[in-house]
Motif scaffolding. Structure first.
Motif, PDB file in Angstrom:
ATOM      1  N   GLN B  37     207.089  30.582  23.063  1.00  0.00           N
ATOM      2  CA  GLN B  37     207.748  29.277  23.114  1.00  0.00           C
ATOM      3  C   GLN B  37     207.938  28.911  24.574  1.00  0.00           C
ATOM      4  N   ILE B  90     209.721  32.047  26.264  1.00  0.00           N
ATOM      5  CA  ILE B  90     210.415  32.911  25.324  1.00  0.00           C
ATOM      6  C   ILE B  90     209.349  33.487  24.388  1.00  0.00           C
ATOM      7  N   LEU B  92     208.768  35.628  20.886  1.00  0.00           N
ATOM      8  CA  LEU B  92     209.476  36.014  19.667  1.00  0.00           C
ATOM      9  C   LEU B  92     208.540  36.768  18.737  1.00  0.00           C
ATOM     10  N   ARG B 108     213.470  36.241  26.727  1.00  0.00           N
ATOM     11  CA  ARG B 108     213.331  35.150  27.707  1.00  0.00           C
ATOM     12  C   ARG B 108     212.773  35.748  28.990  1.00  0.00           C
TER      13      ARG B 108
END
Lengths: 114, 112
Positions: B37, B90, B92, B108
């Motif tokens: 992201q 980011i 995930l 992050r």
């Protein structure tokens, strides 16, 4: 191929007003549909999901969404916005034929004004 | 639903170095995924982590840059290699269980 379109990258409502976040999908087979919320500096939290059962899906925090096949839509609503609802909301779709991957929309930033 | 522990939660790294991110699931899951992201953007799938075999990468992502391991049904790692500032994002991990998906809390990453 599956895809998701979220109409409106930013939505602003007053506290107590109706929240409506729009999501349209494209899928060649019956999809699974999801709404996730992301608060600042946090991960994703599932709000609700549609997996071919009831077309009106109720989720957490008073949110619900209705699957409308004829409109290829899965809009998220909440009757009365609360300040704590301010966050980023993502609609996502998955298909069994696409390796079960989730495809996300671009997200909608919800602002709630006092 | 499954619970995922992801670490580190954040890191600041020098360009040219590598960072390995770990995800531990509290139950066995059939499928795990890694997403990126970028700032202010949505989630983009990097790859599907396959247990016991090579990961399946999406267009635009390659194994040399993002090597992934999945030694068993509860654990996976993603390495971001030879980092540049453009890798600041980011990251995930996600696990599929039944018809639902759970996400880790994210890593992050800032590359300086």
């Amino acid at each position: 191929a599956q895809s998701v379109t979220q109409l409106g990258s930013h939505v602003s409502v007053s506290e107590g007003a109706l929240v409506l976040l729009r999501c349209n999908y494209s899928s060649s087979v019956p999809p699974y549909l999801f709404w996730y919320v992301q608060y600042p500096n946090q991960g994703l939290q599932l709000l609700l999901k549609y997996t071919s059962a009831a077309t009106l899906v109720k989720g957490i925090n008073g949110f619900e969404a209705e699957f409308k096949k004829s409109e290829t839509s899965f809009h998220l609503t909440k009757p009365s916005a609360h300040m704590s609802d301010a966050a980023e909301y993502f609609c996502a779709v998955s298909e069994e034929t696409s390796g079960s991957r989730l495809t996300f929309g671009e997200g909608t930033q919800l602002t709630v004004n006092p | 639903s499954a619970v995922i522990s992801q670490k580190p939660s954040r890191d600041i790294c020098q360009r040219g170095t590598s960072l390995t991110i770990q995800c531990q699931v509290d139950s066995q899951v059939t499928m795990m995924f890694w997403y990126r992201q970028q700032p202010g953007q949505s989630l983009t799938l990097i790859a599907t982590a396959n247990q016991g075999s090579e990961a399946t990468y999406e267009s635009g992502f390659v194994i040399d840059k993002f090597p992934i391991s999945r030694p068993n049904l509860t654990f996976s790692t993603l390495t971001v290699s030879n980092m540049s500032p453009e890798d600041s994002s980011i990251y995930l991990c996600s696990a599929r269980q039944g018809n639902g998906y759970t996400f880790g809390s994210g890593t992050r990453l800032t590359v300086v």
